[in-house]
Design a protein around this motif. Structure first.
Motif, short mmCIF file in Angstrom:
data_model
loop_
_atom_site.label_atom_id
_atom_site.label_comp_id
_atom_site.label_asym_id
_atom_site.label_seq_id
_atom_site.Cartn_x
_atom_site.Cartn_y
_atom_site.Cartn_z
N HIS A 85 46.19 39.14 42.80
CA HIS A 85 45.59 40.13 43.70
C HIS A 85 44.34 40.74 43.07
CE1 HIS A 85 46.14 44.11 46.14
NE2 HIS A 85 45.26 43.31 46.72
N LEU A 86 44.40 41.02 41.78
CA LEU A 86 43.24 41.56 41.08
C LEU A 86 42.07 40.59 41.14
CD1 LEU A 86 43.21 43.42 37.69
CD2 LEU A 86 41.64 41.52 38.09
N SER A 129 40.71 51.35 35.92
CA SER A 129 40.94 50.66 34.66
C SER A 129 42.42 50.74 34.26
CB SER A 129 40.08 51.28 33.55
OG SER A 129 38.71 51.05 33.79
N ASP A 130 43.02 51.89 34.47
CA ASP A 130 44.44 52.05 34.15
C ASP A 130 45.29 51.11 35.00
OD1 ASP A 130 43.76 54.00 32.33
OD2 ASP A 130 44.27 55.68 33.65
N ALA A 131 44.94 50.99 36.29
CA ALA A 131 45.70 50.11 37.18
C ALA A 131 45.55 48.65 36.76
CB ALA A 131 45.23 50.30 38.62
N ARG A 132 44.35 48.26 36.37
CA ARG A 132 44.12 46.88 35.94
C ARG A 132 44.84 46.58 34.63
NH1 ARG A 132 37.80 47.61 37.58
NH2 ARG A 132 37.98 46.91 39.75
N ASN A 142 55.49 38.81 32.15
CA ASN A 142 55.99 37.71 32.97
C ASN A 142 55.70 36.34 32.35
OD1 ASN A 142 56.95 39.47 34.89
ND2 ASN A 142 55.20 39.24 36.27
N GLY A 143 55.03 36.32 31.22
CA GLY A 143 54.76 35.06 30.55
C GLY A 143 53.49 34.37 31.01
N GLU A 144 52.67 35.06 31.82
CA GLU A 144 51.42 34.45 32.27
C GLU A 144 50.30 34.60 31.25
OE1 GLU A 144 50.78 35.02 36.79
OE2 GLU A 144 51.84 36.81 36.11
N LEU A 145 50.48 35.53 30.34
CA LEU A 145 49.53 35.75 29.25
C LEU A 145 50.29 35.69 27.93
CD1 LEU A 145 47.51 38.75 30.77
CD2 LEU A 145 46.60 36.45 30.34
N PRO A 146 49.60 35.35 26.84
CA PRO A 146 50.27 35.29 25.54
C PRO A 146 50.93 36.63 25.19
CG PRO A 146 48.12 34.26 25.42
CD PRO A 146 48.20 34.92 26.76
N PRO A 147 52.04 36.60 24.47
CA PRO A 147 52.77 37.84 24.15
C PRO A 147 51.98 38.82 23.29
CG PRO A 147 53.67 35.97 22.95
CD PRO A 147 52.74 35.41 23.96
N ASN A 148 50.95 38.32 22.59
CA ASN A 148 50.15 39.22 21.75
C ASN A 148 48.90 39.72 22.46
OD1 ASN A 148 48.80 36.79 21.81
ND2 ASN A 148 48.23 36.81 19.63
N THR A 149 48.82 39.53 23.78
CA THR A 149 47.66 39.98 24.54
C THR A 149 47.54 41.50 24.50
OG1 THR A 149 47.74 38.09 26.06
CG2 THR A 149 46.59 40.07 26.84
N ASP A 150 46.34 41.98 24.20
CA ASP A 150 46.04 43.41 24.28
C ASP A 150 45.42 43.67 25.64
OD1 ASP A 150 44.70 45.93 24.21
OD2 ASP A 150 44.68 45.86 22.02
N PRO A 151 46.11 44.33 26.57
CA PRO A 151 45.59 44.51 27.93
C PRO A 151 44.23 45.20 27.98
CG PRO A 151 47.92 45.04 27.86
CD PRO A 151 47.47 44.88 26.44
N GLN A 152 44.00 46.18 27.10
CA GLN A 152 42.74 46.89 27.12
C GLN A 152 41.59 46.00 26.68
OE1 GLN A 152 42.10 50.17 28.31
NE2 GLN A 152 40.09 49.18 28.22
N VAL A 153 41.83 45.20 25.65
CA VAL A 153 40.80 44.27 25.19
C VAL A 153 40.52 43.24 26.27
CG1 VAL A 153 40.24 42.48 23.51
CG2 VAL A 153 41.29 44.62 22.75
N LEU A 154 41.56 42.74 26.92
CA LEU A 154 41.37 41.75 27.98
C LEU A 154 40.59 42.35 29.14
CD1 LEU A 154 41.85 38.93 28.98
CD2 LEU A 154 44.08 39.66 29.86
N LEU A 155 40.83 43.61 29.47
CA LEU A 155 40.07 44.27 30.52
C LEU A 155 38.60 44.35 30.13
CD1 LEU A 155 39.86 45.79 33.19
CD2 LEU A 155 40.49 47.89 31.96
N ASP A 156 38.32 44.69 28.87
CA ASP A 156 36.93 44.74 28.41
C ASP A 156 36.27 43.37 28.53
OD1 ASP A 156 37.18 47.41 27.81
OD2 ASP A 156 37.53 47.11 25.66
#
Length: 206
Positions: A85-86, A129-132, A142-156
């Motif tokens: 959706h995003l 940004s918080d919602a994303r 859910n396993g769609e991204l690696p377990p060590n993913t940093d959500p804030q870095v990925l948003l940047d």
């Protein structure tokens, strides 16, 4: 911010309000913040400079109101169901030619008009940004991204990719073009939607 309420007296012309904001936005998109003067706005709106100044004390306040009028009054926290959706929503926004031109003008104005940057941040910044970030956390869980993913870095990373698209890709890009581009960026970050494993997604944390 926008147009403030005024004390009782002669009613203000709503058509003039609209014409002023429309003219300011058009000039901002066409020429940039530096060239969108009160005089130019008044001329294009078909009103006097005094009419503009009665509503806005200076150009910065006028441009902030024009930007705010573009986005209306969005909900404080947007509803984003999941990463798919995003991507769809982001691609649609980045494929709108007028929106692309406005975003580039805003980016160029932030250095000289930090108040405009603050207004944009208030309208479409932190809450979104918080919602994303929450969506990225959900995708990671859910396993769609690696377990060590940093959500804030990925948003940047994805935000930077969006700005890169605005600068390097044509304004004739379709939503599908933009979505393919964003998916390619996420793929480099380890996004693999096929690993979702036929299970209900975990709810986004409040």
């Amino acid at each position: 911010m926008g147009i403030e309420a005024r004390p009782p007296g002669r009613p203000r012309d709503a058509d003039a309000d609209t014409a002023i904001l429309d003219a300011a936005l058009e000039l901002l998109i066409e020429r940039g913040a530096a060239a969108a003067s009160i005089e130019q706005v008044a001329r294009r709106a078909g009103v006097t400079r005094a009419t503009v100044y009665r509503r806005f004390p200076d150009k910065t306040q006028l441009l902030i109101a024009a930007v705010e009028s573009t986005y209306g009054n969005p909900p404080p926290t947007p509803e984003i169901r999941d990463l798919e959706h995003l991507l769809t929503g982001w691609a649609a926004a980045l494929a709108d030619p007028r929106q692309r031109r406005l975003l580039r003008r805003l980016y160029g104005a932030f250095e000289d008009y930090p108040e405009i940057a603050a207004a944009y941040e208030k309208q479409l910044g932190s809450p979104r940004s918080d919602a994303r970030t929450a969506v990225f956390e959900q995708a990671r869980d859910n396993g769609e991204l690696p377990p060590n993913t940093d959500p804030q870095v990925l948003l940047d990373i994805l935000t930077g990719a969006g700005w890169q698209h605005l600068i390097t890709r044509p304004d004739t890009s379709t939503p599908d073009d933009v979505e393919q581009y964003l998916r390619a960026v996420l793929h480099q970050a380890g996004f693999t939607p096929e690993t979702r494993r036929d299970r209900a997604p975990r709810p986004i944390k409040e």
